[in-house]
Design a protein around this motif. Structure first.
Motif, PDB file in Angstrom:
ATOM      1  N   ARG A   1      -6.443  -7.229   3.419  1.00 23.37           N
ATOM      2  CA  ARG A   1      -7.368  -6.206   2.907  1.00 23.37           C
ATOM      3  C   ARG A   1      -7.536  -5.043   3.881  1.00 23.37           C
ATOM      4  O   ARG A   1      -7.886  -3.931   3.476  1.00 23.37           O
ATOM      5  CB  ARG A   1      -8.727  -6.837   2.596  1.00 23.37           C
ATOM      6  CG  ARG A   1      -8.686  -7.782   1.401  1.00 23.37           C
ATOM      7  CD  ARG A   1     -10.068  -8.150   0.889  1.00 23.37           C
ATOM      8  NE  ARG A   1      -9.994  -9.128  -0.179  1.00 23.37           N
ATOM      9  CZ  ARG A   1      -9.708  -8.857  -1.450  1.00 23.37           C
ATOM     10  NH1 ARG A   1      -9.463  -7.585  -1.796  1.00 23.37           N
ATOM     11  NH2 ARG A   1      -9.664  -9.806  -2.368  1.00 23.37           N
TER      12      ARG A   1
ATOM     13  N   TYR B   1      -4.426  -2.890   2.656  1.00 19.40           N
ATOM     14  CA  TYR B   1      -4.072  -2.726   1.237  1.00 19.40           C
ATOM     15  C   TYR B   1      -5.335  -2.459   0.431  1.00 19.40           C
ATOM     16  O   TYR B   1      -6.328  -3.193   0.567  1.00 19.40           O
ATOM     17  CB  TYR B   1      -3.370  -3.995   0.729  1.00 19.40           C
ATOM     18  CG  TYR B   1      -3.008  -3.968  -0.738  1.00 19.40           C
ATOM     19  CD1 TYR B   1      -2.033  -3.100  -1.218  1.00 19.40           C
ATOM     20  CD2 TYR B   1      -3.647  -4.812  -1.643  1.00 19.40           C
ATOM     21  CE1 TYR B   1      -1.699  -3.073  -2.561  1.00 19.40           C
ATOM     22  CE2 TYR B   1      -3.314  -4.805  -2.984  1.00 19.40           C
ATOM     23  CZ  TYR B   1      -2.337  -3.933  -3.442  1.00 19.40           C
ATOM     24  OH  TYR B   1      -2.015  -3.903  -4.780  1.00 19.40           O
ATOM     25  N   ARG B   2      -5.286  -1.434  -0.416  1.00 17.10           N
ATOM     26  CA  ARG B   2      -6.463  -1.026  -1.182  1.00 17.10           C
ATOM     27  C   ARG B   2      -6.357  -1.370  -2.664  1.00 17.10           C
ATOM     28  O   ARG B   2      -7.289  -1.111  -3.421  1.00 17.10           O
ATOM     29  CB  ARG B   2      -6.678   0.489  -1.029  1.00 17.10           C
ATOM     30  CG  ARG B   2      -6.950   0.925   0.411  1.00 17.10           C
ATOM     31  CD  ARG B   2      -8.294   0.421   0.904  1.00 17.10           C
ATOM     32  NE  ARG B   2      -8.533   0.791   2.304  1.00 17.10           N
ATOM     33  CZ  ARG B   2      -8.256   0.015   3.335  1.00 17.10           C
ATOM     34  NH1 ARG B   2      -7.719  -1.197   3.133  1.00 17.10           N
ATOM     35  NH2 ARG B   2      -8.494   0.415   4.567  1.00 17.10           N
TER      36      ARG B   2
ATOM     37  N   GLN C   1       0.833  -1.203   0.000  1.00 22.09           N
ATOM     38  CA  GLN C   1       0.000   0.000   0.000  1.00 22.09           C
ATOM     39  C   GLN C   1       0.867   1.253   0.000  1.00 22.09           C
ATOM     40  O   GLN C   1       0.641   2.186  -0.779  1.00 22.09           O
ATOM     41  CB  GLN C   1      -0.924  -0.006   1.232  1.00 22.09           C
ATOM     42  CG  GLN C   1      -1.811   1.217   1.357  1.00 22.09           C
ATOM     43  CD  GLN C   1      -2.835   1.321   0.246  1.00 22.09           C
ATOM     44  OE1 GLN C   1      -3.232   0.311  -0.334  1.00 22.09           O
ATOM     45  NE2 GLN C   1      -3.263   2.540  -0.051  1.00 22.09           N
TER      46      GLN C   1
END
Length: 320
Positions: free
Chosen positions: A293, A296-297, A259
């Motif tokens: 998740r 992290y996008r 990310q």
């Protein structure tokens, strides 16, 4: 570019996952490269469309058994299958000792030359099959590395829509334009080849990492990369409980890094066999996915054995 995961388990196989092995190739080519070759990799190949006759190179990230013990058997099978083309082997120098010792003890002879490239002697980029490959040193209990695969640009494609829009009839002139040759038409027009060739854009790049407990070491490697394939051996709770002595990354560690680094696609692999994917599994694979998740996008996948992904020309990674 395509990825196919032949083994996604860490340390030892489970009922549904074999140990580490990942194939990478161009989408329009039969030739392919293999990153790591855990025990049983050649058996996994029987469930894929990949052929040992079209294998360009084997690249080994480090010498732990779940990443390399399948190599002697794979080489023997390739030879018994009639392969005669040379094969490139990229690996830590100690692996050459292992392969030669196994071949000597078992009286195994390969009917094809093996070109061995020791990682310790490697600098810059090296052409391996259809890719220019670079390496990044990682952090693990033994020397471990990541491989950056950069596609080698092929011939630029014609801008068919523009040719049709400007009413340039299909024929030998199209071929000459694609070869970079300016063309004079019978009606007096002079076509500049550069005006009719599409911009291929920057080469696509996929980074496949070996075992690693310091994701930040990949900062330079993932700059401009479209995909990062990295281990997520366990959740952060397990890492903390063990004081991370095995020197692996948790799902949280690699997700936070990806990310922060702006990696658009992250594929997690090398997952501990403790995590099952059944509805009653405890602990479950879903715990790793949920943890990743949360930090992290981008586009995230948890790799499964024999799963295939394609990095499209638009630089989007999609499952096949």
């Amino acid at each position: 570019m395509q990825l196919e995961f032949l083994g996604t388990c860490a340390g030892m196989p489970s009922k549904h996952r074999n140990v580490s092995a990942t194939a990478i190739r161009r989408s329009d080519a039969k030739g392919w490269c293999l990153v790591d070759c855990g025990e049983g990799t050649q058996h996994q190949l029987l469930y894929s469309e990949l052929s040992l006759h079209h294998l360009h190179a084997v690249l080994i990230t480090h010498v732990h058994g779940d990443h390399c013990l399948g190599l002697p058997g794979l080489l023997a099978t390739a030879s018994m299958s009639g392969r005669t083309e040379p094969l490139t082997l990229v690996a830590p120098k100690d692996l050459r000792v292992m392969v030669e010792a196994v071949q000597a003890v078992t009286r195994t002879h390969c009917n094809f030359p093996i070109h061995f490239l020791a990682i310790e002697d490697w600098s810059g980029q090296v052409v391996v099959g259809d890719f220019r490959v670079d390496i990044t040193e990682l952090s693990h209990r033994v020397p471990s590395y990541a491989f950056g695969f950069n596609e080698i640009p092929r011939r630029r494609q014609l801008d068919i829509q523009r040719l049709q829009r400007e009413q340039v009839p299909a024929g030998p002139e199209w071929g000459r334009l694609q070869q970079g040759e300016d063309v004079a038409l019978s009606d007096g027009r002079l076509l500049q080849a550069e005006d009719f060739l599409l911009d291929p854009g920057p080469p696509r790049r996929i980074v496949i990492a070996g075992d690693n407990d310091r994701p930040e070491l990949l900062t330079g490697a993932v700059e401009g990369a479209d995909v990062l394939v990295h281990e997520a051996t366990y959740t952060q709770v397990v890492a903390d409980r063990n004081d991370n002595r095995p020197q692996h990354s948790s799902a949280e560690m690699i997700a936070r890094f990806a990310q922060h680094a702006g990696v658009p696609h992250l594929v997690l692999t090398h997952i501990s066999p403790r995590y099952g994917d059944g509805p009653r599994s405890q602990p479950a694979l879903s715990e790793l996915e949920q943890e990743a998740r949360a930090h992290y996008r981008g586009t995230l996948f948890l790799a499964r054995d024999l799963a295939r992904y394609q990095l499209e020309p638009d630089r989007q990674l999609r499952p096949l």
